[in-house]
Write a protein that holds these residues in place. Structure first.
Motif, short mmCIF file in Angstrom:
data_model
loop_
_atom_site.label_atom_id
_atom_site.label_comp_id
_atom_site.label_asym_id
_atom_site.label_seq_id
_atom_site.Cartn_x
_atom_site.Cartn_y
_atom_site.Cartn_z
N THR A 1 -8.71 34.02 17.41
CA THR A 1 -8.15 34.97 18.37
C THR A 1 -9.16 35.46 19.40
N LYS A 2 -10.46 35.34 19.09
CA LYS A 2 -11.47 35.80 20.05
C LYS A 2 -12.77 35.04 19.84
N LEU A 3 -13.35 34.61 20.95
CA LEU A 3 -14.67 33.97 20.93
C LEU A 3 -15.48 34.52 22.09
N VAL A 4 -16.55 35.23 21.77
CA VAL A 4 -17.51 35.68 22.77
C VAL A 4 -18.82 35.02 22.36
N PRO A 5 -19.22 33.94 23.05
CA PRO A 5 -20.38 33.16 22.60
C PRO A 5 -21.59 34.01 22.23
N ASN A 6 -22.08 33.74 21.00
CA ASN A 6 -23.28 34.38 20.46
C ASN A 6 -23.13 35.88 20.23
N LYS A 7 -21.88 36.40 20.31
CA LYS A 7 -21.63 37.84 20.14
C LYS A 7 -20.54 38.14 19.12
N ARG A 8 -19.35 37.52 19.27
CA ARG A 8 -18.21 37.88 18.41
C ARG A 8 -17.29 36.69 18.18
N TYR B 1 -23.71 31.85 15.54
CA TYR B 1 -22.41 31.60 16.20
C TYR B 1 -21.93 30.18 15.91
N LYS B 2 -22.81 29.20 16.04
CA LYS B 2 -22.43 27.81 15.74
C LYS B 2 -22.03 27.66 14.28
N ALA B 3 -22.72 28.36 13.39
CA ALA B 3 -22.43 28.27 11.95
C ALA B 3 -21.05 28.82 11.62
N VAL B 4 -20.56 29.79 12.39
CA VAL B 4 -19.26 30.40 12.08
C VAL B 4 -18.12 29.90 12.97
N THR B 5 -18.42 28.99 13.91
CA THR B 5 -17.35 28.49 14.79
C THR B 5 -17.10 27.00 14.67
N THR B 6 -18.09 26.22 14.25
CA THR B 6 -17.92 24.76 14.22
C THR B 6 -17.52 24.29 12.82
N GLN B 7 -16.79 23.21 12.77
CA GLN B 7 -16.39 22.65 11.48
C GLN B 7 -17.60 22.32 10.63
N GLU B 8 -18.59 21.66 11.24
CA GLU B 8 -19.81 21.29 10.51
C GLU B 8 -20.51 22.53 9.96
N GLY B 9 -20.58 23.58 10.78
CA GLY B 9 -21.22 24.81 10.34
C GLY B 9 -20.50 25.46 9.18
N ILE B 10 -19.19 25.66 9.32
CA ILE B 10 -18.41 26.35 8.29
C ILE B 10 -18.43 25.57 6.97
N GLU B 11 -18.38 24.23 7.07
CA GLU B 11 -18.43 23.40 5.86
C GLU B 11 -19.77 23.53 5.13
N SER B 12 -20.79 23.98 5.84
CA SER B 12 -22.13 24.08 5.27
C SER B 12 -22.39 25.37 4.51
N TRP B 13 -21.56 26.41 4.74
CA TRP B 13 -21.81 27.68 4.04
C TRP B 13 -20.58 28.28 3.37
N TRP B 14 -19.35 27.92 3.80
CA TRP B 14 -18.16 28.57 3.24
C TRP B 14 -17.25 27.62 2.49
N CYS B 15 -16.65 26.68 3.22
CA CYS B 15 -15.59 25.87 2.64
C CYS B 15 -15.80 24.40 3.00
N LYS B 16 -16.01 23.57 1.98
CA LYS B 16 -16.29 22.14 2.22
C LYS B 16 -15.11 21.41 2.84
N HIS B 17 -13.89 21.93 2.64
CA HIS B 17 -12.68 21.27 3.16
C HIS B 17 -12.12 22.11 4.31
N THR B 18 -12.71 21.89 5.49
CA THR B 18 -12.41 22.70 6.67
C THR B 18 -11.96 21.82 7.82
N THR B 19 -10.98 22.32 8.57
CA THR B 19 -10.65 21.77 9.88
C THR B 19 -10.80 22.95 10.84
N ALA B 20 -11.76 22.88 11.76
CA ALA B 20 -12.02 24.02 12.63
C ALA B 20 -12.53 23.57 14.00
N LYS B 21 -12.18 24.35 15.01
CA LYS B 21 -12.68 24.13 16.37
C LYS B 21 -12.98 25.50 16.98
#
Length: 137
Positions: free
Chosen positions: A60-67, A19-39
């Motif tokens: 549009t939807k955040l269910v911690p550790n689920k979706r 969940y952290k890997a797909v929701t946080t800027q640091e996480g997303i930059e580590s596996w998908w896109c190095k140039h990310t702005t995300a919260k």
């Protein structure tokens, strides 16, 4: 006709870590896109820049550790209106991740190419969650 990209992957990590890997800027930059702005905030617009391509995804939807769900609001024409989702289910000490990019208007050559690219990025996400090292673009 609508088409959906769907990929399931088993990750040897907790749903919380995925969940952290797909929701946080640091996480997303580590596996998908190095140039990310995300919260990890509903209604926030995440921005992903791949060279000359700019993707804007409204959270549009955040269910911690689920979706996690994003709606594409700005990108290449075929992506606009598609929904990207990450569903996480804990299974015997691992996480079953069900990834989808749904709502494509047709199964075009772009759709086929993105299916391949998403599979590579799911491998990168799995690697990042399991070893700390992904292969972002």
């Amino acid at each position: 006709m609508n088409a959906d990209i769907r990929i399931n992957v088993v990750i040897k990590a907790t749903p919380e870590k995925v969940y952290k890997a797909v929701t946080t800027q640091e996480g997303i930059e580590s596996w998908w896109c190095k140039h990310t702005t995300a919260k990890p905030e509903v209604e926030f617009v995440n921005i992903f820049i791949f060279g000359k391509f700019r993707n804007e995804m409204e959270v549009t939807k955040l269910v911690p550790n689920k979706r996690v769900e994003w709606k594409c609001i700005n990108s290449i024409e075929e992506w606009i209106g598609t929904v990207i989702s990450f569903d996480m289910e804990e299974k015997e000490g691992t996480t079953l991740l069900r990834f989808a990019q749904s709502g494509w208007r047709a199964a075009t050559d772009t759709f086929a190419g993105c299916t391949y690219d998403w599979a590579l990025f799911m491998k990168s996400l799995k690697s990042f969650c399991e070893t700390g090292t992904g292969t972002p673009s």
